[in-house]
Design a protein around this motif. Structure first.
Motif, PDB file in Angstrom:
ATOM      1  N   THR A   1       0.806  -1.222   0.000  1.00  0.00           N
ATOM      2  CA  THR A   1       0.000   0.000   0.000  1.00  0.00           C
ATOM      3  C   THR A   1       0.842   1.277   0.000  1.00  0.00           C
ATOM      4  O   THR A   1       0.319   2.363   0.226  1.00  0.00           O
ATOM      5  CB  THR A   1      -0.973   0.007   1.212  1.00  0.00           C
TER       6      THR A   1
ATOM      7  N   ASN B   1       6.124   1.246   2.529  1.00  0.00           N
ATOM      8  CA  ASN B   1       7.509   0.776   2.429  1.00  0.00           C
ATOM      9  C   ASN B   1       8.159   1.214   1.126  1.00  0.00           C
ATOM     10  O   ASN B   1       9.372   1.361   1.049  1.00  0.00           O
ATOM     11  CB  ASN B   1       7.581  -0.736   2.649  1.00  0.00           C
ATOM     12  N   TRP B   2       7.339   1.451   0.123  1.00  0.00           N
ATOM     13  CA  TRP B   2       7.857   2.084  -1.100  1.00  0.00           C
ATOM     14  C   TRP B   2       8.381   3.482  -0.769  1.00  0.00           C
ATOM     15  O   TRP B   2       9.476   3.863  -1.182  1.00  0.00           O
ATOM     16  CB  TRP B   2       6.745   2.171  -2.160  1.00  0.00           C
TER      17      TRP B   2
ATOM     18  N   PHE C   1      -3.253 -11.037  -2.920  1.00  0.00           N
ATOM     19  CA  PHE C   1      -2.888 -10.689  -1.548  1.00  0.00           C
ATOM     20  C   PHE C   1      -3.220 -11.846  -0.604  1.00  0.00           C
ATOM     21  O   PHE C   1      -2.448 -12.158   0.305  1.00  0.00           O
ATOM     22  CB  PHE C   1      -3.614  -9.406  -1.120  1.00  0.00           C
TER      23      PHE C   1
ATOM     24  N   LEU D   1      -0.556 -13.623   1.828  1.00  0.00           N
ATOM     25  CA  LEU D   1      -0.752 -13.675   3.279  1.00  0.00           C
ATOM     26  C   LEU D   1      -0.718 -15.131   3.761  1.00  0.00           C
ATOM     27  O   LEU D   1      -0.052 -15.464   4.747  1.00  0.00           O
ATOM     28  CB  LEU D   1      -2.088 -13.014   3.626  1.00  0.00           C
TER      29      LEU D   1
ATOM     30  N   TRP E   1       2.909  -8.489   8.281  1.00  0.00           N
ATOM     31  CA  TRP E   1       1.501  -8.896   8.297  1.00  0.00           C
ATOM     32  C   TRP E   1       1.361 -10.017   9.317  1.00  0.00           C
ATOM     33  O   TRP E   1       2.110 -11.004   9.256  1.00  0.00           O
ATOM     34  CB  TRP E   1       1.060  -9.456   6.934  1.00  0.00           C
ATOM     35  N   MET E   2       0.394  -9.892  10.175  1.00  0.00           N
ATOM     36  CA  MET E   2       0.078 -10.935  11.168  1.00  0.00           C
ATOM     37  C   MET E   2       1.327 -11.418  11.916  1.00  0.00           C
ATOM     38  O   MET E   2       1.491 -12.606  12.160  1.00  0.00           O
ATOM     39  CB  MET E   2      -0.570 -12.146  10.474  1.00  0.00           C
ATOM     40  N   GLY E   3       2.169 -10.504  12.221  1.00  0.00           N
ATOM     41  CA  GLY E   3       3.368 -10.844  12.984  1.00  0.00           C
ATOM     42  C   GLY E   3       4.388 -11.663  12.223  1.00  0.00           C
ATOM     43  O   GLY E   3       5.300 -12.238  12.823  1.00  0.00           O
TER      44      GLY E   3
ATOM     45  N   CYS F   1       8.290  -0.395   7.669  1.00  0.00           N
ATOM     46  CA  CYS F   1       7.251   0.525   8.087  1.00  0.00           C
ATOM     47  C   CYS F   1       6.068  -0.372   8.423  1.00  0.00           C
ATOM     48  O   CYS F   1       5.426  -0.928   7.522  1.00  0.00           O
ATOM     49  CB  CYS F   1       6.898   1.532   7.000  1.00  0.00           C
TER      50      CYS F   1
ATOM     51  N   ALA G   1       2.851  -1.359  11.643  1.00  0.00           N
ATOM     52  CA  ALA G   1       1.864  -0.623  12.444  1.00  0.00           C
ATOM     53  C   ALA G   1       2.166  -0.719  13.937  1.00  0.00           C
ATOM     54  O   ALA G   1       1.845   0.194  14.698  1.00  0.00           O
ATOM     55  CB  ALA G   1       0.463  -1.139  12.155  1.00  0.00           C
TER      56      ALA G   1
ATOM     57  N   PHE H   1       2.102  -9.521  17.319  1.00  0.00           N
ATOM     58  CA  PHE H   1       2.117  -8.762  16.066  1.00  0.00           C
ATOM     59  C   PHE H   1       3.249  -7.726  16.026  1.00  0.00           C
ATOM     60  O   PHE H   1       3.290  -6.883  15.147  1.00  0.00           O
ATOM     61  CB  PHE H   1       0.755  -8.090  15.854  1.00  0.00           C
TER      62      PHE H   1
ATOM     63  N   VAL I   1       4.022   3.323  11.812  1.00  0.00           N
ATOM     64  CA  VAL I   1       3.084   4.411  11.517  1.00  0.00           C
ATOM     65  C   VAL I   1       2.420   4.925  12.801  1.00  0.00           C
ATOM     66  O   VAL I   1       1.848   6.009  12.791  1.00  0.00           O
ATOM     67  CB  VAL I   1       1.994   4.006  10.481  1.00  0.00           C
TER      68      VAL I   1
ATOM     69  N   MET J   1      -3.981   1.044  10.459  1.00  0.00           N
ATOM     70  CA  MET J   1      -3.700   0.414   9.161  1.00  0.00           C
ATOM     71  C   MET J   1      -3.878   1.420   8.013  1.00  0.00           C
ATOM     72  O   MET J   1      -3.375   1.208   6.931  1.00  0.00           O
ATOM     73  CB  MET J   1      -4.643  -0.766   8.903  1.00  0.00           C
TER      74      MET J   1
HETATM   75  C1  LIG Z   1      -3.343  -8.057   6.646  1.00  0.00           C
HETATM   76  C2  LIG Z   1      -2.435  -7.125   7.396  1.00  0.00           C
HETATM   77  C3  LIG Z   1      -1.855  -7.556   8.564  1.00  0.00           C
HETATM   78  C4  LIG Z   1      -0.988  -6.713   9.280  1.00  0.00           C
HETATM   79  N1  LIG Z   1      -0.404  -7.182  10.399  1.00  0.00           N
HETATM   80  C5  LIG Z   1       0.511  -6.397  11.057  1.00  0.00           C
HETATM   81  C6  LIG Z   1       1.238  -6.903  12.184  1.00  0.00           C
HETATM   82  O1  LIG Z   1       1.085  -8.050  12.600  1.00  0.00           O
HETATM   83  N2  LIG Z   1       2.119  -6.072  12.780  1.00  0.00           N
HETATM   84  C7  LIG Z   1       2.346  -4.796  12.353  1.00  0.00           C
HETATM   85  O2  LIG Z   1       3.179  -4.109  12.943  1.00  0.00           O
HETATM   86  N3  LIG Z   1       1.688  -4.293  11.284  1.00  0.00           N
HETATM   87  C8  LIG Z   1       0.777  -5.063  10.629  1.00  0.00           C
HETATM   88  N4  LIG Z   1       0.114  -4.573   9.535  1.00  0.00           N
HETATM   89  C9  LIG Z   1       0.335  -3.166   9.133  1.00  0.00           C
HETATM   90  C10 LIG Z   1       1.325  -3.000   8.002  1.00  0.00           C
HETATM   91  O3  LIG Z   1       2.584  -3.559   8.342  1.00  0.00           O
HETATM   92  C11 LIG Z   1       1.478  -1.514   7.714  1.00  0.00           C
HETATM   93  O4  LIG Z   1       0.232  -0.978   7.343  1.00  0.00           O
HETATM   94  C12 LIG Z   1       2.509  -1.221   6.637  1.00  0.00           C
HETATM   95  O5  LIG Z   1       2.917   0.132   6.753  1.00  0.00           O
HETATM   96  C13 LIG Z   1       2.035  -1.472   5.226  1.00  0.00           C
HETATM   97  O6  LIG Z   1       3.118  -1.354   4.361  1.00  0.00           O
HETATM   98  P1  LIG Z   1       2.970  -1.086   2.797  1.00  0.00           P
HETATM   99  O7  LIG Z   1       2.133   0.186   2.647  1.00  0.00           O
HETATM  100  O8  LIG Z   1       4.351  -0.895   2.316  1.00  0.00           O
HETATM  101  O9  LIG Z   1       2.277  -2.263   2.190  1.00  0.00           O
HETATM  102  C14 LIG Z   1      -0.746  -5.392   8.808  1.00  0.00           C
HETATM  103  C15 LIG Z   1      -1.350  -4.962   7.623  1.00  0.00           C
HETATM  104  C16 LIG Z   1      -2.186  -5.807   6.909  1.00  0.00           C
HETATM  105  C17 LIG Z   1      -2.795  -5.325   5.637  1.00  0.00           C
END
Ligand SMILES: Cc1cc2nc3c(=O)[nH]c(=O)nc-3n(C[C@H](O)[C@H](O)[C@H](O)COP(=O)(O)O)c2cc1C
Length: 179
Positions: free
Chosen positions: A11, A14-15, A39, A43, A74-76, A101, A103, A113, A138, A154
């Protein structure tokens, strides 16, 4: 040090981080493109520790002193595209940095997570080439004293406008460390 930044981003956060780093440490940058686009499958394969692999990388990793791997959590999990990249190139990587980057913030770092487990997995996979990992959460975009729900978290986006304050401080420190 000549760095290659290899990133995966769904999304854009990270870009954004990868592009900033590429600019600030004068590095080359390459996108990690998974073989599957779905996706859901990405996942699932991240969780199940199986994989469809990544497309060919248009760089010779032997040409670089260090690689900065960048992507979400994602999901830890250490997600499949990042895991595949390390597996594929660990013999060629001299020094590996991992940045994310994500959450989860510092308060959740050790939780299910959080980023600590993911850092450990990167270290396990990369072995002696692993040097350092850093999270740019974030959650740092939320002004101190304010709360955000997981869902709101998110939605937070790294942009020129939001990349200020604490997250920018963490980032500047990291850039100084590796420069
Ligand atoms: C399905 C899903 C699961 C996620 N699980 C976690 C998590 O376990 N721990 C965390 O820190 N962030 C989690 N995130 C948040 C993403 O790591 C965060 O939004 C990230 O900045 C997205 O990076 P991107 O924009 O480069 O794709 C999750 C996001 C998604 C969509």
């Amino acid at each position: 040090m000549k760095y290659l930044i290899a990133y995966y981003s769904k999304t854009g956060n990270n870009w954004f981080l990868a592009e900033q780093l590429a600019h600030d440490v004068s590095a080359d940058v390459v996108e990690i493109v998974p073989r599957v686009k779905s996706f859901f499958l990405l996942l699932l394969t991240s969780l199940l520790k199986v994989s469809f692999g990544i497309k060919k990388i248009d760089k010779n990793l032997d040409d670089y002193d260090g690689v900065i791997l960048c992507g979400p959590i994602w999901m830890g999990q250490l997600i499949a595209p990042l895991r595949d990249f390390i597996r594929k190139f660990r013999a060629n990587i001299k020094t590996l940095y991992f940045v994310t980057c994500c959450a989860s913030g510092d308060a959740e770092r050790d939780g299910k997570f959080g980023y600590v487990n993911v850092f450990k997995k990167v270290e396990q996979l990369a072995g002696s080439s692993f040097k350092e990992a850093q999270a740019f959460s974030v959650s740092l975009l939320i002004p101190e004293g304010q709360q955000a729900e997981a869902e709101q978290m998110m939605q937070l986006k790294l942009t020129e406008e939001t990349f200020t304050g604490k997250i920018a401080e963490y980032y500047t420190q990291f850039v100084q460390n590796i420069s």
